[in-house]
Write a protein that holds these residues in place. Structure first.
Motif, short mmCIF file in Angstrom:
data_model
loop_
_atom_site.label_atom_id
_atom_site.label_comp_id
_atom_site.label_asym_id
_atom_site.label_seq_id
_atom_site.Cartn_x
_atom_site.Cartn_y
_atom_site.Cartn_z
N PHE A 99 13.79 57.34 -11.88
CA PHE A 99 14.03 57.60 -10.46
C PHE A 99 14.85 58.87 -10.31
O PHE A 99 15.97 58.96 -10.79
CB PHE A 99 14.75 56.40 -9.86
N TYR A 143 16.09 60.25 -7.68
CA TYR A 143 17.05 60.29 -6.58
C TYR A 143 18.48 60.19 -7.12
O TYR A 143 18.76 59.42 -8.02
CB TYR A 143 16.77 59.13 -5.62
N ASN A 172 22.41 59.29 -7.56
CA ASN A 172 23.10 58.02 -7.39
C ASN A 172 24.14 58.06 -6.28
O ASN A 172 24.29 57.10 -5.54
CB ASN A 172 23.75 57.61 -8.71
N ASN A 178 24.96 59.61 -2.82
CA ASN A 178 24.27 60.31 -1.75
C ASN A 178 25.14 60.33 -0.52
O ASN A 178 25.71 59.30 -0.11
CB ASN A 178 22.95 59.62 -1.43
N TYR A 191 18.85 50.44 -6.88
CA TYR A 191 18.66 50.58 -5.44
C TYR A 191 18.69 52.07 -5.08
O TYR A 191 19.53 52.82 -5.58
CB TYR A 191 19.76 49.88 -4.66
N GLY A 192 17.79 52.45 -4.20
CA GLY A 192 17.86 53.76 -3.59
C GLY A 192 18.23 53.60 -2.12
O GLY A 192 17.68 52.73 -1.44
N TYR A 233 15.88 50.89 -0.79
CA TYR A 233 14.66 50.75 -1.60
C TYR A 233 15.03 50.08 -2.93
O TYR A 233 15.94 50.53 -3.63
CB TYR A 233 14.03 52.11 -1.86
N THR A 284 13.73 49.19 -6.59
CA THR A 284 12.70 49.75 -7.47
C THR A 284 11.92 48.69 -8.25
O THR A 284 10.88 49.01 -8.83
CB THR A 284 13.33 50.73 -8.47
N ASN A 329 10.84 59.92 -5.93
CA ASN A 329 11.82 60.44 -4.99
C ASN A 329 11.44 59.99 -3.59
O ASN A 329 10.27 59.65 -3.34
CB ASN A 329 11.89 61.96 -5.05
#
Length: 694
Positions: free
Chosen positions: A206, A208, A210, A212, A280-281, A293, A295, A330
């Protein structure tokens, strides 16, 4: 931005769904590995490096693939700030030897030559003693200033906190870059944990980040920055997977800090050491909720940012029917609340892009800003000309506001029609939530034209916590004009004057100056026919020292479809009187124009007579009285000095005029020459006469 094997061009996907291809992308990059980021609304940066590796050079291109600056020296950065303000620039960082190295860059001007030396400043942020920096994230505040967020962890697992100052095993810190001093402030700790087995949840697939962070989030009807990060901490019997949310100000004051989503995994006696890795995103949506999100099975859910949720209470949904074979690479969200997700398919080399519109829980006035409740005039509104004298632009917010430092700008095509700071005299706040800005009569003055209104970020602040609010970007707020209600009149040509605030010693009044000023005035009106406004002459202003009057000939229009002479004079007068905010603000010669004078039509003889008719009538009556008195005195005393009746009034009038000149205008005259009286010498006269006769 999309790049596929079958299509050698870079595809730019805009918010409104349009796609602009850059077909020369592979030629620009020479098929080298690159990272591509939107640098600002108008520019893209290409960095020649792989993801998470040091980048030492790159180039900046515009949205058409034209190189603006080539071979930029990037200094080894691995990431940069996004959505940057051109006037502020961007920030890049890289992590080396447990130290964050930052470099500040300026953004080049598209309209002028720029060399590849864009670096402005640089510096370092060192880790605390006994701690290791584990991850670094960048974001911009709403006002465009930069922030560096990083996590740090105690180097030695299981260390005794008794010997550690400010006891914590895991921390989140933030530093802000100061544009004035060009340094970062000391780190501000916004989160810490005393759990000695805590770690960030990291998915190697992933892409993205960690940690953010986002600015200007509408949190509990209040504006703040927020950061989210997923982490795990483990004990003998349970692994806790957690997503944490921190809401804080643009100076680091924490408003809220709580668990957003958590899940407890209990270990069985058969597998006492088994730890479940769940990723988790998280990304906030522009209109209030947060998209989470998971995964595991490519599922997502929407959560309330003010509450703590468990995995079991999440209303999870599948993004696609083939979720089992797809791996999320992403994802993100665009300002209109639409989420985008990139997947790779494990069965082949295909990549997929999913677009899904998310629900909006806050107000949506269709201006991609959840804080704006309504605007006037509305988007796509058409109004007739001429506009009313009290015409204004109104923006109503969902929260109380105060003025800040951004600008409101009105464009006709690419030309500025009006541009002024929100904190200027032209804008006022009423009822605490509505901002009203006066629109000049010269702004919307062309028939059947479209106009775009933009508002800078940080144009107002929240009245409750003084956090900057987001504005309205380009191509979102469009209004237009229709035909005039009353056609123009055919009026005869006339002349008018403007005044320059500098004297002729500082301005070279040659043909080049005349031509440049003429063109800038024509563009600001605007006029299609250059010959309708011609400079004719200039003279020193007799009423004001060190100033010059320039005369222009305004020729009559050939049709009622074109602006008449009176309209041109009125528009230019309004433009010059408001030159600091009108269409003239974009031109370089406007600094010479006197706003207190404006643009005045030269009066005709009839107009002059009508303006002074009462004065002339009074003078005529006075002369009649004087003549009657003169002949009366002459009849009574024929040999007397009867002309004194004329001399006395003129002497008194001369004295009054002299006194008025001394008190009102003498300070404008550089020097006054005093007459020198000499005795007439007849011999000097004869000598002079003889000299000239020779």
């Amino acid at each position: 931005m999309l790049l596929t094997e079958s299509d050698p061009g870079l595809q730019l996907v805009f918010r409104n769904g349009t796609i602009n291809p850059i077909n020369n992308f592979r030629i620009l990059t020479k098929n080298n590995l690159t990272q591509v980021f939107p640098l600002s609304e108008e520019l893209i940066i290409i960095m020649f490096c792989e993801i998470n590796t040091n980048c030492y050079n790159g180039m900046i291109i515009d949205l058409n693939g034209i190189i603006i600056v080539d071979n930029i020296q990037l200094g080894g950065i691995t990431q940069i700030t996004k959505d940057n303000a051109p006037s502020i620039g961007f920030l890049g960082t890289f992590l080396l030897n447990n130290t964050i190295n930052w470099i500040k860059f300026r953004i080049p001007d598209q309209n002028s030559y720029t060399n590849n030396e864009l670096q402005i400043a640089n510096g370092i942020i060192s880790a605390r003693m006994n701690y290791s920096i584990t991850e670094v994230a960048l974001f911009n505040n709403i006002d465009g200033s930069h922030a560096i967020v990083y996590s740090s962890q105690l180097k030695y697992y299981g260390s005794n906190l008794t010997y550690i100052l400010d006891q914590s095993y895991f921390t989140i810190n933030i530093c802000f870059y100061n544009e004035d001093t060009r340094v970062t402030n000391n780190p501000i700790q916004i989160y810490d944990s005393v759990q000695n087995s805590i770690s960030l949840s990291i998915d190697p697939v992933f892409a993205y980040d960690n940690i953010n962070c986002w600015s200007g989030f509408n949190y509990n009807n209040s504006i703040s920055n927020i950061c989210t990060f997923p982490f795990q901490y483990r004990t003998i019997n349970v692994t806790i997977v957690n997503v944490w949310l921190i809401a804080f100000s643009s100076v680091g004051t924490v408003f809220q800090s709580h668990s957003l989503v958590h899940r407890d995994w209990y270990h069985t006696s058969q597998q006492p050491s088994a730890y479940y890795e769940e990723i988790y995103g998280v990304i906030p949506l522009p209109f209030g909720e947060i998209l989470v999100y998971v995964t595991d099975y490519n599922t997502y859910g929407l959560v309330d940012p003010s509450k703590s949720h468990t995995y079991e209470t999440l209303d999870l949904k599948n993004m696609s029917s083939s979720y089992y074979f797809e791996t999320l690479r992403n994802f993100g969200v665009i300002p209109n609340n639409t989420a985008w997700l990139f997947y790779s398919d494990s069965r082949n080399a295909n990549w997929s892009l999913f677009i899904k519109e998310m629900p909006k829980i806050n107000d949506d006035a269709l201006y991609e800003n959840s804080i704006i409740k309504s605007v006037s005039p509305n988007h796509n509104m058409t109004f007739q000309l001429p506009t009313q004298l009290d015409f204004s632009i109104d923006i109503t917010f969902t929260i109380p506001i105060v003025k800040s430092s951004g600008n409101l700008t009105i464009y006709q095509s690419t030309q500025i029609r009006q541009n002024f700071p929100i904190n200027s005299k032209y804008c006022n706040i009423s009822d605490g939530t509505m901002l009203s800005c006066t629109v000049f009569p010269s702004t919307f003055n062309s028939e059947n034209q479209s106009y775009m209104i933009t508002v800078d970020n940080n144009f107002v602040k929240s009245a409750s916590n003084y956090e900057s609010l987001a504005g309205i970007k380009k191509n979102i707020w469009i209004v237009s004009t229709s035909s005039r209600k009353v056609p123009y009149k055919i009026a005869e040509s006339t002349t008018a004057t403007l005044r320059l605030i500098e004297d002729s010693n500082n301005i070279k009044l040659d043909k080049n100056f005349y031509d440049m000023l003429q063109q800038q005035l024509i563009d600001s009106i605007p006029l299609n026919d250059k010959d309708r406004l011609k400079p004719t002459k200039h003279i020193n202003d007799p009423t004001s020292a060190n100033k010059i009057l320039m005369e222009f000939l305004i020729t009559k229009a050939n049709s009622t479809e074109y602006p008449d002479v009176s309209n041109i004079i009125n528009v230019l007068d309004n433009l010059i009187q408001n030159k600091d905010a009108s269409a003239l603000v974009q031109y370089n010669l406007t600094k010479f124009l006197d706003p207190s004078y404006g643009f005045k039509a030269n009066p005709s003889l009839i107009q002059i007579f009508l303006e002074v008719k009462y004065e002339l009538l009074g003078i005529g009556i006075l002369f009649i009285i004087l003549f009657v008195g003169y002949f009366g005195l002459k009849k009574r005393n024929p040999k007397g000095n009867n002309l004194v009746i004329f001399k006395v009034p003129f002497i008194v009038m001369d004295l009054i005029l002299d006194l008025l000149f001394i008190t009102q205008n003498a300070h404008e005259i550089r020097s006054i020459f005093i007459s020198r009286f000499t005795t007439f010498n007849y011999s000097d006269y004869l000598q002079a006469k003889y000299y000239y006769l020779q």
